[in-house]
Design an enzyme around this catalytic site. Structure first.
Site, PDB file in Angstrom:
ATOM      1  N   ASP A   1       8.493  -2.872  -1.579  1.00  0.00           N
ATOM      2  CA  ASP A   1       9.017  -4.023  -0.832  1.00  0.00           C
ATOM      3  C   ASP A   1       9.830  -4.920  -1.758  1.00  0.00           C
ATOM      4  O   ASP A   1       9.546  -6.098  -1.910  1.00  0.00           O
ATOM      5  CB  ASP A   1       7.863  -4.807  -0.190  1.00  0.00           C
TER       6      ASP A   1
ATOM      7  N   LYS B   1      16.177  -3.329  -1.343  1.00  0.00           N
ATOM      8  CA  LYS B   1      16.257  -2.145  -0.490  1.00  0.00           C
ATOM      9  C   LYS B   1      17.186  -1.081  -1.055  1.00  0.00           C
ATOM     10  O   LYS B   1      16.984   0.110  -0.824  1.00  0.00           O
ATOM     11  CB  LYS B   1      16.718  -2.530   0.930  1.00  0.00           C
TER      12      LYS B   1
ATOM     13  N   ASP C   1       8.502  -1.128   3.260  1.00  0.00           N
ATOM     14  CA  ASP C   1       8.813  -2.175   4.232  1.00  0.00           C
ATOM     15  C   ASP C   1      10.324  -2.313   4.399  1.00  0.00           C
ATOM     16  O   ASP C   1      11.112  -1.888   3.545  1.00  0.00           O
ATOM     17  CB  ASP C   1       8.210  -3.504   3.751  1.00  0.00           C
ATOM     18  N   ASN C   2      10.723  -2.924   5.531  1.00  0.00           N
ATOM     19  CA  ASN C   2      12.133  -3.259   5.801  1.00  0.00           C
ATOM     20  C   ASN C   2      13.074  -2.061   5.776  1.00  0.00           C
ATOM     21  O   ASN C   2      14.215  -2.181   5.345  1.00  0.00           O
ATOM     22  CB  ASN C   2      12.648  -4.300   4.804  1.00  0.00           C
TER      23      ASN C   2
ATOM     24  N   GLU D   1      10.339 -11.812  13.132  1.00  0.00           N
ATOM     25  CA  GLU D   1      10.480 -13.156  13.699  1.00  0.00           C
ATOM     26  C   GLU D   1      11.549 -13.953  12.966  1.00  0.00           C
ATOM     27  O   GLU D   1      12.180 -14.835  13.525  1.00  0.00           O
ATOM     28  CB  GLU D   1       9.145 -13.898  13.627  1.00  0.00           C
TER      29      GLU D   1
END
Length: 210
Positions: free
Chosen positions: A137, A140, A165-166, A195
């Site tokens: 994480d 990227k 993640d992501n 969110e």
């Protein structure tokens, strides 16, 4: 968001030595302040994988303020080896204070430096053959580079679980293409909605080395 405001809030609104209390304080702070961490929904996905895997050796790439480290450590045995790598000295200092507040600063080894330089040296400083669980994480654009680096240094073995993640937003398309089309791995994506900064689709990729 002020780094000092974040730290002050968490320390003032959590119980010393209580991991869940610290997690709850960060979650509450994040509701009104956009935070660059895994968050509640994906945090629960992460915890589920840790509980399923029951790892004794863990590597995290990207500590930030220690939120995901709290989530992971809350389900680890006390004798587990947990190494987390953070390139920012300032973030690492805050993470240490957060982990200290939770009572686990002695169980999580924060290494300050780039993953590119730290990964090749891990075996020089720790008695370890490979990791049972790896959480990715950080930047990227280096997910794939670091995965290959971990492979090259034999830090991934049969049964190693890798959670990234992501992978959809901001996205790591080259990482997904590599790991999904590699017969050495079995992968599954968990679809979620971010969110912050808005309600945008994202995903957590969970892969296991065959």
């Amino acid at each position: 968001m002020s780094h000092s405001n974040f730290l002050h809030y968490v320390l003032s609104n959590s119980v010393t030595g209580d991991i869940q209390s610290v997690i709850n304080a960060i979650d509450k702070f994040s509701k009104t302040n956009g935070m660059m961490h895994v968050g509640e929904v994906k945090g629960e996905i992460l915890e589920k994988q840790v509980k399923n895997q029951r790892p004794k050796t863990v590597l995290e790439l990207g500590t930030y303020y220690g939120y995901s480290a709290l989530r992971i450590a809350s389900h680890l045995p006390k004798d587990a080896l947990f190494i987390t790598v953070e390139i920012s000295k300032e973030a690492a200092k805050i993470a240490y204070e957060i982990l200290k507040q939770a009572g686990i600063s002695d169980r999580v080894h924060i290494v300050v430096g780039s993953t590119e330089s730290v990964i090749p040296q891990i075996k020089d400083y720790h008695s370890i053959s490979s990791f049972d669980f790896i959480f990715i994480d950080h930047s990227k654009d280096v997910y794939l580079r670091d995965l290959k680096l971990l492979e090259r240094h034999n830090l991934i073995a049969s049964g190693t679980m890798i959670v990234a993640d992501n992978v959809i937003f901001p996205g790591a398309p080259d990482y997904l293409e590599y790991i999904r089309n590699n017969p050495k791995y079995s992968s599954k994506i968990y679809d979620v909605v971010l969110e912050f900064p808005a309600r945008v689709p994202d995903g957590v990729e969970v892969s296991v080395r065959n």
